[in-house]
Scaffold this motif. Structure first.
Motif, PDB file in Angstrom:
ATOM      1  N   GLY A 196       5.884 -23.213 -34.402  1.00 62.24           N
ATOM      2  CA  GLY A 196       5.987 -24.470 -33.667  1.00 62.24           C
ATOM      3  C   GLY A 196       6.681 -25.536 -34.482  1.00 62.24           C
ATOM      4  N   ARG A 197       6.372 -25.596 -35.779  1.00 64.60           N
ATOM      5  CA  ARG A 197       7.035 -26.575 -36.636  1.00 64.60           C
ATOM      6  C   ARG A 197       8.522 -26.269 -36.770  1.00 64.60           C
ATOM      7  NH1 ARG A 197       1.763 -26.398 -39.050  1.00 64.60           N
ATOM      8  NH2 ARG A 197       2.241 -24.503 -40.230  1.00 64.60           N
ATOM      9  N   LEU A 198       8.848 -24.997 -36.961  1.00 61.93           N
ATOM     10  CA  LEU A 198      10.255 -24.618 -37.070  1.00 61.93           C
ATOM     11  C   LEU A 198      11.000 -24.963 -35.781  1.00 61.93           C
ATOM     12  CD1 LEU A 198      12.673 -23.272 -38.407  1.00 61.93           C
ATOM     13  CD2 LEU A 198      11.761 -21.044 -37.678  1.00 61.93           C
ATOM     14  N   PHE A 199      10.393 -24.717 -34.637  1.00 64.60           N
ATOM     15  CA  PHE A 199      11.033 -25.037 -33.366  1.00 64.60           C
ATOM     16  C   PHE A 199      11.333 -26.529 -33.269  1.00 64.60           C
ATOM     17  CE2 PHE A 199      10.026 -21.333 -30.254  1.00 64.60           C
ATOM     18  CZ  PHE A 199      10.431 -20.415 -31.207  1.00 64.60           C
ATOM     19  N   LYS A 200      10.397 -27.353 -33.715  1.00 61.06           N
ATOM     20  CA  LYS A 200      10.620 -28.808 -33.657  1.00 61.06           C
ATOM     21  C   LYS A 200      11.823 -29.210 -34.514  1.00 61.06           C
ATOM     22  CE  LYS A 200       5.879 -30.251 -32.594  1.00 61.06           C
ATOM     23  NZ  LYS A 200       4.679 -30.989 -33.067  1.00 61.06           N
ATOM     24  N   LEU A 201      11.961 -28.580 -35.680  1.00 63.40           N
ATOM     25  CA  LEU A 201      13.098 -28.901 -36.550  1.00 63.40           C
ATOM     26  C   LEU A 201      14.405 -28.428 -35.924  1.00 63.40           C
ATOM     27  CD1 LEU A 201      14.173 -30.029 -39.203  1.00 63.40           C
ATOM     28  CD2 LEU A 201      13.642 -27.825 -40.288  1.00 63.40           C
ATOM     29  N   ILE A 202      14.393 -27.245 -35.316  1.00 63.91           N
ATOM     30  CA  ILE A 202      15.611 -26.724 -34.696  1.00 63.91           C
ATOM     31  C   ILE A 202      16.042 -27.597 -33.520  1.00 63.91           C
ATOM     32  CG2 ILE A 202      16.588 -24.761 -33.421  1.00 63.91           C
ATOM     33  CD1 ILE A 202      14.753 -22.953 -35.086  1.00 63.91           C
ATOM     34  N   GLU A 203      15.081 -28.180 -32.814  1.00 68.22           N
ATOM     35  CA  GLU A 203      15.395 -29.012 -31.650  1.00 68.22           C
ATOM     36  C   GLU A 203      16.195 -30.264 -32.021  1.00 68.22           C
ATOM     37  OE1 GLU A 203      11.575 -29.726 -30.011  1.00 68.22           O
ATOM     38  OE2 GLU A 203      11.397 -27.719 -29.111  1.00 68.22           O
ATOM     39  N   ILE A 204      16.138 -30.670 -33.270  1.00 69.30           N
ATOM     40  CA  ILE A 204      16.882 -31.858 -33.716  1.00 69.30           C
ATOM     41  C   ILE A 204      18.334 -31.454 -33.965  1.00 69.30           C
ATOM     42  CG2 ILE A 204      17.003 -33.740 -35.385  1.00 69.30           C
ATOM     43  CD1 ILE A 204      14.047 -33.226 -36.003  1.00 69.30           C
ATOM     44  N   LYS A 205      19.262 -32.119 -33.309  1.00 67.59           N
ATOM     45  CA  LYS A 205      20.677 -31.725 -33.344  1.00 67.59           C
ATOM     46  C   LYS A 205      21.375 -32.300 -34.582  1.00 67.59           C
ATOM     47  CE  LYS A 205      20.722 -31.696 -28.280  1.00 67.59           C
ATOM     48  NZ  LYS A 205      21.317 -32.260 -27.051  1.00 67.59           N
ATOM     49  N   SER A 206      21.020 -31.786 -35.730  1.00 69.63           N
ATOM     50  CA  SER A 206      21.517 -32.327 -37.009  1.00 69.63           C
ATOM     51  C   SER A 206      22.873 -31.728 -37.368  1.00 69.63           C
ATOM     52  CB  SER A 206      20.499 -32.065 -38.115  1.00 69.63           C
ATOM     53  OG  SER A 206      20.100 -30.705 -38.122  1.00 69.63           O
ATOM     54  N   ILE A 207      23.875 -32.050 -36.570  1.00 68.31           N
ATOM     55  CA  ILE A 207      25.247 -31.556 -36.757  1.00 68.31           C
ATOM     56  C   ILE A 207      25.976 -32.515 -37.699  1.00 68.31           C
ATOM     57  CG2 ILE A 207      27.387 -30.935 -35.600  1.00 68.31           C
ATOM     58  CD1 ILE A 207      25.681 -30.632 -33.012  1.00 68.31           C
ATOM     59  N   SER A 208      26.185 -32.105 -38.920  1.00 69.64           N
ATOM     60  CA  SER A 208      26.724 -33.025 -39.927  1.00 69.64           C
ATOM     61  C   SER A 208      28.215 -33.271 -39.774  1.00 69.64           C
ATOM     62  CB  SER A 208      26.445 -32.487 -41.332  1.00 69.64           C
ATOM     63  OG  SER A 208      27.024 -31.205 -41.502  1.00 69.64           O
ATOM     64  N   THR A 209      28.927 -32.371 -39.108  1.00 74.13           N
ATOM     65  CA  THR A 209      30.382 -32.504 -39.012  1.00 74.13           C
ATOM     66  C   THR A 209      30.836 -33.539 -37.991  1.00 74.13           C
ATOM     67  OG1 THR A 209      30.447 -30.712 -37.393  1.00 74.13           O
ATOM     68  CG2 THR A 209      30.706 -30.108 -39.713  1.00 74.13           C
ATOM     69  N   ASP A 210      29.948 -33.971 -37.097  1.00 72.46           N
ATOM     70  CA  ASP A 210      30.299 -34.882 -36.015  1.00 72.46           C
ATOM     71  C   ASP A 210      29.567 -36.210 -36.201  1.00 72.46           C
ATOM     72  OD1 ASP A 210      30.730 -36.248 -33.644  1.00 72.46           O
ATOM     73  OD2 ASP A 210      30.510 -34.466 -32.376  1.00 72.46           O
ATOM     74  N   PRO A 211      30.291 -37.316 -36.435  1.00 73.30           N
ATOM     75  CA  PRO A 211      29.634 -38.617 -36.645  1.00 73.30           C
ATOM     76  C   PRO A 211      28.717 -39.027 -35.501  1.00 73.30           C
ATOM     77  CG  PRO A 211      31.966 -38.733 -37.211  1.00 73.30           C
ATOM     78  CD  PRO A 211      31.760 -37.406 -36.563  1.00 73.30           C
ATOM     79  N   ALA A 212      28.940 -38.489 -34.306  1.00 71.10           N
ATOM     80  CA  ALA A 212      28.097 -38.841 -33.169  1.00 71.10           C
ATOM     81  C   ALA A 212      26.649 -38.400 -33.378  1.00 71.10           C
ATOM     82  CB  ALA A 212      28.655 -38.215 -31.893  1.00 71.10           C
ATOM     83  N   LEU A 218      12.995 -26.169 -59.055  1.00 72.73           N
ATOM     84  CA  LEU A 218      13.692 -27.021 -58.089  1.00 72.73           C
ATOM     85  C   LEU A 218      14.118 -26.142 -56.921  1.00 72.73           C
ATOM     86  CD1 LEU A 218      15.198 -29.675 -57.206  1.00 72.73           C
ATOM     87  CD2 LEU A 218      17.162 -28.802 -58.488  1.00 72.73           C
ATOM     88  N   PHE A 219      13.616 -26.430 -55.722  1.00 68.05           N
ATOM     89  CA  PHE A 219      14.033 -25.691 -54.534  1.00 68.05           C
ATOM     90  C   PHE A 219      15.119 -26.479 -53.823  1.00 68.05           C
ATOM     91  CE2 PHE A 219      13.929 -24.915 -49.971  1.00 68.05           C
ATOM     92  CZ  PHE A 219      14.068 -23.539 -49.937  1.00 68.05           C
ATOM     93  N   TYR A 220      16.209 -25.779 -53.464  1.00 71.63           N
ATOM     94  CA  TYR A 220      17.340 -26.416 -52.777  1.00 71.63           C
ATOM     95  C   TYR A 220      17.539 -25.795 -51.396  1.00 71.63           C
ATOM     96  CZ  TYR A 220      22.144 -27.083 -51.247  1.00 71.63           C
ATOM     97  OH  TYR A 220      23.255 -27.342 -50.480  1.00 71.63           O
ATOM     98  N   GLY A 221      17.761 -26.647 -50.397  1.00 70.93           N
ATOM     99  CA  GLY A 221      18.107 -26.188 -49.058  1.00 70.93           C
ATOM    100  C   GLY A 221      18.883 -27.270 -48.334  1.00 70.93           C
ATOM    101  N   HIS A 222      19.234 -27.024 -47.071  1.00 73.06           N
ATOM    102  CA  HIS A 222      19.943 -28.051 -46.291  1.00 73.06           C
ATOM    103  C   HIS A 222      19.467 -28.030 -44.845  1.00 73.06           C
ATOM    104  CE1 HIS A 222      22.882 -25.335 -44.165  1.00 73.06           C
ATOM    105  NE2 HIS A 222      22.726 -24.581 -45.243  1.00 73.06           N
ATOM    106  N   TYR A 223      19.423 -29.230 -44.251  1.00 76.25           N
ATOM    107  CA  TYR A 223      18.942 -29.359 -42.879  1.00 76.25           C
ATOM    108  C   TYR A 223      20.072 -29.484 -41.871  1.00 76.25           C
ATOM    109  CZ  TYR A 223      19.813 -34.402 -43.566  1.00 76.25           C
ATOM    110  OH  TYR A 223      20.399 -35.624 -43.830  1.00 76.25           O
ATOM    111  N   ASP A 224      21.303 -29.654 -42.313  1.00 72.44           N
ATOM    112  CA  ASP A 224      22.403 -29.821 -41.354  1.00 72.44           C
ATOM    113  C   ASP A 224      22.858 -28.464 -40.826  1.00 72.44           C
ATOM    114  OD1 ASP A 224      23.466 -29.319 -43.985  1.00 72.44           O
ATOM    115  OD2 ASP A 224      25.444 -29.923 -43.271  1.00 72.44           O
ATOM    116  N   VAL A 225      23.468 -28.493 -39.635  1.00 68.10           N
ATOM    117  CA  VAL A 225      23.889 -27.272 -38.961  1.00 68.10           C
ATOM    118  C   VAL A 225      25.322 -27.417 -38.469  1.00 68.10           C
ATOM    119  CG1 VAL A 225      21.518 -26.823 -38.223  1.00 68.10           C
ATOM    120  CG2 VAL A 225      23.095 -27.971 -36.651  1.00 68.10           C
ATOM    121  N   GLN A 226      25.900 -26.285 -38.111  1.00 69.90           N
ATOM    122  CA  GLN A 226      27.238 -26.260 -37.532  1.00 69.90           C
ATOM    123  C   GLN A 226      27.182 -26.654 -36.050  1.00 69.90           C
ATOM    124  OE1 GLN A 226      30.514 -25.214 -38.431  1.00 69.90           O
ATOM    125  NE2 GLN A 226      29.920 -25.394 -40.578  1.00 69.90           N
TER     126      GLN A 226
END
Length: 460
Positions: free
Chosen positions: A20-36, A85-93
């Motif tokens: 459920g938590r993962l689904f909530k994060l995926i629902e956020i449209k964190s597209i880093s390539t588009d300023p919109a 140190l754990f590294y990851g990223h939240y932005d998507v294509q």
């Protein structure tokens, strides 16, 4: 071990709410390539900060010239444990083309397939599902006791655009981010049931050469045979770079290239990665690299020299009888071991100069260079992580190489002096960056269990 078993049991019990938590994060449209979608990126970052704060981490958003970063600190009660140190990223294509998705890309779902259950949604494999395996492992430790290691979590929002803000951020926060070891979960497994630790990344030298001849393009009927043709000069240079056995002929090119330890070479042989199967998927059948080397050696642990583009003369429709005034080519050299990028570039330029006839000159353009990276096979951290993954999967992890380069791993090593353990749970068929991106439920579940075992092993 009793404490670890409680952590693993908690991960099992938490699977449904973790989804459920993962689904909530995926629902956020964190597209880093588009300023919109800048607001969505900020929302994803804030969601992660809130989650980590809820676990007792000291977490905060850090502004950058682009999208914000997250830095979180979690302390272990024991003073003698390592700091990771754990590294990851939240932005998507971007999800385009939308018409190829079976369901909306930001409405995650569980799909039943022959091999089990899959989580489907944009960013689930790259990198939201992967990073949440680590967060869920930390959650289980906190809900059953304490963290086994001191943990810093760094999550960025610009990985899909080349991490433009990250080098400066690392440089200005060195003291805060310094740790004994970096943990990265943006890689994959060998297959559905066999884990992998990526232990080596090839370096890269990018060179472009322009061969100049006459002061203008010439009529081949009038000047052909008498005037030098830069394409012919370039052709000889390209041909001379490899011998008949596939070896690269640059003087000193193999300086710093070492053979694999026998135990690693034996492991790779047992993987049965047949040349025909590897090349068949792209319509080829015969290996073209160094004779006597397996495909895995060629793409993981051996250096290469490739021509990536050639330009010269008339390239339009039909024919034009012209001797071009210049011809150019772009070259890439993949490096391994201790090869020196500067020496490779110097050797290449001397190699070109040696083959220039009278009336020709060469112009060189550099497009970047980076060293290869390798976690020492004698590393204690590698040994402990290997045992932890064996305990979870029932199979020893493959010590894999990566044919490409991951620039951030180089920054961690060269600027902060930290080695990286790259342990990911993605599969080749996860359709990363493509429609219907997916992540196996087993990868998510056992990935969290794997991280719990690895963190516990590092702290012993």
């Amino acid at each position: 071990m009793a404490a670890l078993e409680k952590v693993l049991a908690k991960i099992d019990a938490n699977l449904e709410p973790a989804l459920g938590r993962l689904f909530k994060l995926i629902e956020i449209k964190s597209i880093s390539t588009d300023p919109a979608y800048a607001g969505d990126c900020a929302a994803a970052a804030q969601w992660l900060v809130d989650e980590l704060k809820g676990l007792g981490f000291e977490a905060s958003l850090r502004p950058t010239p682009g999208h914000p970063m997250i830095v979180a600190q979690g302390k272990a009660p024991r003073p003698d444990v390592p700091h990771v140190l754990f590294y990851g990223h939240y932005d998507v294509q971007p999800p385009d083309p939308l018409d190829l998705w079976e369901t909306p890309p930001f409405e995650p779902r569980l799909a039943e397939v022959e091999t089990g259950k899959q989580i489907v949604g944009r960013g689930v494999a790259d990198d939201k599902g992967q990073l949440m395996t680590f967060v869920e492992a930390c959650r289980a430790f906190k809900e059953t006791g304490d963290l086994p290691c001191n943990i810093t979590i760094l999550i960025e929002g610009e990985e899909e655009t080349g991490s433009p803000s990250l080098p400066a951020f690392l440089a200005s926060h060195k003291d805060e981010l310094k740790a004994d070891l970096v943990l990265v979960c943006d890689t994959g497994m060998w297959d559905r049931t066999t884990p992998a630790i990526t232990t080596m990344l090839r370096g890269l030298v990018l060179e472009e050469v322009v061969i100049h001849g006459a002061d203008r393009d010439l009529h081949s009927g009038i000047f052909g045979g008498a005037a030098i043709n830069p394409i012919r000069v370039l052709g000889r240079i390209i041909s001379d770079l490899h011998d008949e056995h596939g070896h690269i002929t640059l003087p000193g090119f193999y300086d710093g290239v070492s053979e694999l330890p026998e135990e690693v070479a034996a492991q790779w042989r047992e993987l049965h990665a047949h040349e025909g199967d590897f090349l068949k998927s792209v319509g080829l059948s015969v290996p073209a690299g160094e004779e006597g080397r397996s495909v895995l050696e060629m793409v993981w642990s051996r250096p290469t020299c490739d021509v990536n583009g050639v330009i010269g003369g008339y390239t339009g429709k039909g024919s034009k009888t012209v001797l071009p005034a210049q011809a150019s080519a772009k070259f890439s050299f993949r490096l391994v071991g201790a090869q020196d990028p500067a020496k490779i570039a110097e050797s290449f330029r001397a190699f070109v100069h040696k083959r220039l006839p009278a009336d020709c000159r060469a112009e060189f353009l550099s497009h970047g260079a980076s060293r290869a990276l390798q976690l020492p096979f004698s590393s204690e951290a590698l040994s402990r992580a290997s045992r932890a993954l064996l305990a979870e999967w029932g199979k020893a992890p493959v010590f894999a190489g990566c044919g490409g380069s991951i620039p951030i791993i180089g920054v961690f090593k060269n600027d902060l002096g930290m080695d990286s353990l790259m342990i990911g749970f993605g599969l080749e068929d996860d359709r990363v960056h493509s429609p219907n991106e997916k992540y196996e439920l087993s990868s998510f579940h056992k990935g969290a269990r794997s991280w719990a075992r690895v963190l516990n092993a590092l702290a012993l």
